[in-house]
Each structure stands twice: as C-alpha cells, then as structure tokens.
Design a protein around this motif. Structure first.
Motif, PDB file in Angstrom:
ATOM      1  N   THR A 294     -22.241  20.093  -2.408  1.00 30.03           N
ATOM      2  CA  THR A 294     -21.428  21.175  -1.604  1.00 30.03           C
ATOM      3  C   THR A 294     -21.453  19.972  -0.224  1.00 30.03           C
ATOM      4  O   THR A 294     -21.519  18.519  -0.683  1.00 30.03           O
ATOM      5  N   LEU A 297     -14.714  20.155   0.472  1.00 29.79           N
ATOM      6  CA  LEU A 297     -13.806  20.763  -0.324  1.00 29.79           C
ATOM      7  C   LEU A 297     -12.440  19.967  -0.549  1.00 29.79           C
ATOM      8  O   LEU A 297     -12.446  19.544   0.168  1.00 29.79           O
ATOM      9  N   PRO A 314     -13.516  22.206  -8.329  1.00 29.27           N
ATOM     10  CA  PRO A 314     -14.064  23.295  -7.541  1.00 29.27           C
ATOM     11  C   PRO A 314     -15.017  23.794  -8.845  1.00 29.27           C
ATOM     12  O   PRO A 314     -14.907  23.796 -10.348  1.00 29.27           O
ATOM     13  N   SER A 323     -25.836  27.793 -10.694  1.00 28.97           N
ATOM     14  CA  SER A 323     -26.610  27.687  -9.364  1.00 28.97           C
ATOM     15  C   SER A 323     -27.205  28.698  -9.119  1.00 28.97           C
ATOM     16  O   SER A 323     -27.475  29.077  -8.535  1.00 28.97           O
ATOM     17  N   GLY A 331     -24.531  30.545   3.344  1.00 26.03           N
ATOM     18  CA  GLY A 331     -23.601  28.754   3.251  1.00 26.03           C
ATOM     19  C   GLY A 331     -23.375  29.463   4.694  1.00 26.03           C
ATOM     20  O   GLY A 331     -24.280  29.722   5.598  1.00 26.03           O
ATOM     21  N   SER A 343     -15.607  26.926   4.931  1.00 28.29           N
ATOM     22  CA  SER A 343     -16.722  27.352   4.717  1.00 28.29           C
ATOM     23  C   SER A 343     -17.381  26.236   3.448  1.00 28.29           C
ATOM     24  O   SER A 343     -16.141  26.956   2.145  1.00 28.29           O
ATOM     25  N   LEU A 344     -18.754  26.240   3.418  1.00 31.36           N
ATOM     26  CA  LEU A 344     -19.547  25.599   2.221  1.00 31.36           C
ATOM     27  C   LEU A 344     -20.403  26.883   1.997  1.00 31.36           C
ATOM     28  O   LEU A 344     -20.965  27.454   2.606  1.00 31.36           O
ATOM     29  N   THR A 345     -20.735  26.674   0.384  1.00 33.28           N
ATOM     30  CA  THR A 345     -21.869  27.830   0.425  1.00 33.28           C
ATOM     31  C   THR A 345     -23.357  26.471  -0.454  1.00 33.28           C
ATOM     32  O   THR A 345     -22.435  25.661  -1.136  1.00 33.28           O
ATOM     33  N   ASP A 349     -19.603  23.976  -4.188  1.00 32.56           N
ATOM     34  CA  ASP A 349     -18.215  24.288  -4.176  1.00 32.56           C
ATOM     35  C   ASP A 349     -18.315  23.246  -4.882  1.00 32.56           C
ATOM     36  O   ASP A 349     -16.897  24.223  -5.681  1.00 32.56           O
ATOM     37  N   ARG A 436     -13.255  20.712   4.799  1.00 31.17           N
ATOM     38  CA  ARG A 436     -11.427  20.163   3.393  1.00 31.17           C
ATOM     39  C   ARG A 436     -10.663  18.928   3.163  1.00 31.17           C
ATOM     40  O   ARG A 436      -9.892  18.628   4.773  1.00 31.17           O
TER      41      ARG A 436
END
Length: 591
Positions: A294, A297, A314, A323, A331, A343-345, A349, A436
């Motif tokens: 994570t 992206l 991804p 996960s 996130g 956004s990230l988790t 990701d 990103r």
C-alpha cells in the motif's frame, strides 16, 4: 450386473446404479470435452420416471449447503457460470435424477440442525461412489451428463493416481471456496476416505524422492525426523496427509489464474506441485510468492509493471483471501490542489508476484541445535525483493519520493497446513502518503529498482536501516541511530583507526568531490556523528528540536550517499568490505 449404490441412497432405491445403466454413453451426448457452459435447455420433462421437479425449498437448501458452484458442477454444468438455475429450469431427466439423489443424501446424511453441513458434503463427495474407483461427486457429474476431463494414458502411474484424486476432490474444493469467506478459514481438505488413497500412498512410498517423506515416523531410525521448510518452519510430517497437502496447495495455485479454476487447471497444478516437491527434496526449487503493498497506486488503466522478473499489478479478487487474513480494514485519502482524492486501503492496493526459492530438509536435531542454514532462505529472498522495491521508489525522486509499504506476504509451498501468510501493519508506517504515480514516475521507479537489485549485495544492512529510518521509526533518536548505521555500513572502518573521522571524511569526499564545501560538510557530518554517540553512550540529552533536526539531516545524508553510489559509483558498491569502500571514496576525491 448392477453395481452397488452408496448406502446413504438406499432409502429411495438404487437410483445411482439405475442412472449408471440408463445413461452409459453420456460423453456421446454432451458435445466437446469442456461440456455445456450454460444450463442445459431441452424439452420440459415434467413428471419424469425419476420423479417430479424438485421444489424450490429443497433446491435452495442444497444451494445453501453446497454453494452454487459445486451444485452446478454436480448436475453437469459449468461451476464458473453465474447463471442461477431454479426449480422451474428445464433439466434433463439425468440432471433431475441427480438432484433427487443429492436431496435424498441431504435427508439421510446431513443433520438438520448442523451448523456446518458443507463439511459433511465435502467428506461425502470425496468418498467412494461404488462405481469403479470414482468418488461420489465425480460419479454424479458424469451421470448428470457432465464431462470430466480424461487423463492421458501415457501419464506415469503416480501422477495419474494423484490427478484422479484431484479430479474427485474438485467439487469439495468448490464447496471450500463458497464458505471460506463467510465462515473463516476452512480446515484442510481430507481425502483419506478416497478409494485411491491407499494406492497413492503405495506409489509414493516407491518413489525415490517421496520415499523420504513417507519414511518419516514410519521406519526405524526416522521416528524423530522433522521436515524443515526454507520458509522458516519446521514440523513433524504425517505421510498420510501428503495427498491432502499436494491437492490443497495445487488449488491455491490454480486460483492465481482465475477465481473459479477448472478441473483441468487443478490437475495441471497438482502435477506441478508434485514436481516441485521432488525438486525441493533434491535441493532447491522455485515456488510462486505474492506480497501486498500500500502507499502508491499505478497510473489509471495501467497494466502490470515488471521489476526485473517480478511483476507488480493492482490487487484483485484472487488476492482477497490473503488481504482478509490480515484483519486490516479501512484506509486513508489525500486531496490535491484541484480537489481530486487519492485513496489507499491498509490491506493493500498492489500485489507483487515473483518466484521464491524453496528447499526441504529432513533431519533429526535437538531443540537446542541451530536450525539448518537453508531454513530461512525463502524469507530472506522475500525480504530482498521487498526492500529493493521500497528503496527503489524512495531513491527515484530526490525531493519528494512517496513510500510503498508491505501489508501481507504468502508463499505457495507444496507441503503446508494451509496458507503460509505473514503481514505488517501499515497503520504504523511513517510517511505513508497516498499517491497516484505517473507513467514517468513508474519508469523511474523501475530504473532505480534495477540499480538497487544489481548493486546491493554488500550493503544489505544499509538498505534495511534506511527503510527503517524513513518508514518505521517514530522517535527521532531511533531515526538518527539507523541513519548513522547506514553511514557505517557503507564506509565504517576499525574503531582503532578513528571511525568518526574516517566515515565522515569518506561521505564528504563522495558527496563533495571538489574542494569547495567539502570541509564544511565534513564538520557538519562529524557533529551529527558525535550527537549520535552521545545518545548511544548516554553522555547527554539533546533538546527535542535539535534531535529532530539532526535526525532529519542524518537521513538526508544517508539517502544522498545511497543515491550517488547506485547512480554514479556502482564500482564502490562492488567492493566487499566497508573498509575498502571507504578507501575508494576518499581516493577518488584526491584524483
């Protein structure tokens, strides 16, 4: 001559034998080997000789207990097809009869108030059907008109037996998939009741490599043997579980390709798993490994990105079982100047795919003896690939490179009791800023990972410590200590010759090859070094602001030194000792 049906079906007569006699040439009627992909639409049979349409409640109960994929497979359909048939679907007479047999089995063998009927179904479907050596699940599919891939007659006997057992295990594995998410991890699929289990055991015992496994605990002199895996695990081994482990491992591998593997994919992976086991017993083999990350992206609509032989992509549905096992939820997000959010988790990701080495060692050893040298080989390889990816990203931009942080990792080894998974907690990471990446940033990342991979061999401590300093440490004194350890791993010498002067001089010569500014840099580095020594030896306590600034400065110097060495002086990194690297850095400044 009639063949006997499973005893649990006797309540409504010998329906299975009746079907077997009535539909002996089903392969001639269902077309190509893959069989139909959609529910069979033929004439409406109404009240067939085998009974009425199954009522909606009974059909729904079967679906609830077996899961839709397994139920579709048993009645001859494609388990990957999402079409949800109903009691009004036009089934063939054979399909209806199999549904009746399943319902009878449910009434006879499944406890009505059982909390886990799917476990009983998994056991029943892998048990004998009374027809040749077929398990019940395979016999039902064939009798419903479904196709089961045939095994090449030229296949060696051990592999052939294993593939037949894997084929019969398929519906139980579909059940396992259907209920693992909602009920937690399913227990290891047991195939001890399979009609070919003993035949496989005998063939494995006769195999030159596998005999070493089969002898554990079964032959004189091997009672105390342990199986050590290079994933860092040592365990006792039960030979009766070998077929279970191979097929469960193969099922996990088949999921790397698709969410609902086919029987053919399962049997192919089963033979590969058997081959890897033999190779690992002979020495070292490679097995698939996966790791979640994570922090960043990939660009929108980006495909997988190659980092040497590793592939970053991804995260998708194939990775969700891993996960979920981390227990990480939620996130974080950021917004740019235009109000666009990224956004990230925390569970990850991105997924890194690569092959990791695996070795199996069988030996007896006392509890106080050190483990075999190869016992952590797989874990070390995983750490190296992960560190290369992370450091490459940090060095790819001198000003504000984002960080990528590991979340979970798993190795698909052939002999284990379920997934071997480890995880980290990214919620504790420092500098985790959702980003990103652009195409140019990804290209720079790839270039720097290549550099780190090629030239890090002799400075692994420096690589590890800079990552700890930047992404893991929350206290400035710890950051300072890690950063200066990077300096020392690069250019440290014998303390009797003055470590402080030698290390700081080498850094000044490396980062300021021309005279202007070198003396000022040397004095600044020595101040940082002395403050680090004060903390280590408890000589004095620095105020918070001074400590934070000193720690940040030490990290900046360490990062600049690593960036310069990897980009411009890989010849120095090729030297095997820090003393030799120190001399090379100082000598270069004189010329």
């Amino acid at each position: 001559m009639q063949r006997p049906a499973p005893s649990g079906l006797a309540r409504r007569g010998d329906r299975l034998t009746l079907l077997h006699q009535h539909f002996p040439t089903h392969r001639e009627t269902v077309g190509p080997e893959r069989g139909p992909k959609r529910p069979i639409k033929v004439r409406h049979v109404g009240r067939s000789r085998y009974g009425q349409h199954m009522n909606t409640e009974a059909l729904q109960t079967l679906r609830d207990q077996l899961g839709q994929p397994a139920l579709s497979y048993l009645v001859g359909l494609d388990p990957a097809d999402a079409d949800d048939f109903t009691a009004e679907t036009d089934f063939t007479a054979a399909q209806e009869a199999v549904l009746e047999l399943l319902n009878t089995t449910r009434e006879v063998r499944i406890v009505s108030d059982s909390d886990a009927p799917y476990l009983t179904w998994a056991w029943l479907l892998t048990g004998p059907s009374g027809i040749d050596d077929r398990a019940l699940g395979t016999a039902l599919r064939e009798l419903a008109g479904g196709v089961v891939p045939q095994i090449d007659a030229r296949t060696p006997p051990l592999e052939r037996t294993l593939m037949r057992i894997a084929t019969d295990a398929y519906p139980a594995l579909l059940i396992q998939d259907s209920f693992s998410a909602s009920r937690g991890a399913m227990p290891l699929l047991s195939l001890h009741s399979h009609p070919l289990h003993d035949a496989f055991q005998t063939a494995a015992d006769a195999d030159q490599q596998l005999h070493r496994l089969m002898a554990i605990g079964a032959e004189p002199g091997h009672e105390e043997d342990l199986l050590y895996r290079s994933t860092g695990n040592g365990m006792t081994f039960s030979p009766t579980l070998l077929v279970d482990q191979l097929i469960n491992a193969a099922w996990a591998l088949a999921h790397l390709v698709t969410l609902t593997p086919t029987v053919k994919q399962l049997t192919t992976e089963t033979t590969r798993t058997l081959g890897r086991t033999r190779q690992a017993l002979r020495g070292v083999t490679n097995v698939p490994a996966r790791g979640g990350f994570t922090g960043v992206l990939l660009p929108e609509a980006s495909g997988p990105v190659m980092f040497g032989s590793a592939r970053l992509r991804p995260m998708d549905g194939r990775d969700h079982p891993f996960s979920r096992m981390t227990g990480l939820t939620g996130g974080t997000s950021t917004y740019n100047d235009h109000g666009v959010s990224t956004s990230l988790t925390y569970a990850g990701d991105l997924v890194l795919e690569f092959d990791a080495p695996l070795a199996l060692t069988i030996r007896q050893q006392a509890a106080d003896e050190p483990w075999p040298a190869a016992s952590t080989q797989t874990a070390r390889a995983f750490d190296t690939v992960t560190e290369n990816l992370r450091l490459g990203l940090l060095l790819s931009n001198a000003r504000s490179a984002p960080s990528v942080y590991p979340t979970w990792r798993t190795v698909f080894e052939p002999l284990s009791f379920g997934p071997s998974i480890g995880w980290d907690d990214p919620t504790r990471a420092v500098g985790l800023h959702p980003t990103r990446l652009t195409d140019s940033e990804v290209a720079a990342w790839q270039e720097w990972v290549d550099r780190v991979s090629l030239h890090r061999q002799h400075i692994s401590i420096a690589v590890r410590r800079i990552l700890l300093a930047i992404n893991d440490r929350t206290r400035p004194e710890d950051v300072l200590l890690d950063a200066v350890i990077v300096w020392e791993n690069l250019f440290g010498i014998d303390e009797r010759n003055g470590t402080t002067e030698a290390v700081t001089d080498a850094l000044a010569c490396l980062l300021h090859p021309s005279e202007p500014g070198r003396d000022d840099a040397r004095r600044r580095y020595r101040t940082i070094y002395r403050r680090r020594s004060d903390i280590v030896h408890g000589a004095r306590t620095l105020d918070g602001r001074t400590l934070s600034l000193t720690a940040a400065d030490a990290v900046a110097v360490a990062s600049a030194a690593l960036r310069h060495l990897f980009e411009h002086r890989p010849d120095i990194l090729a030297l095997t000792t820090s003393t030799r690297r120190n001399a090379a850095a100082r000598e270069h400044a004189k010329t």
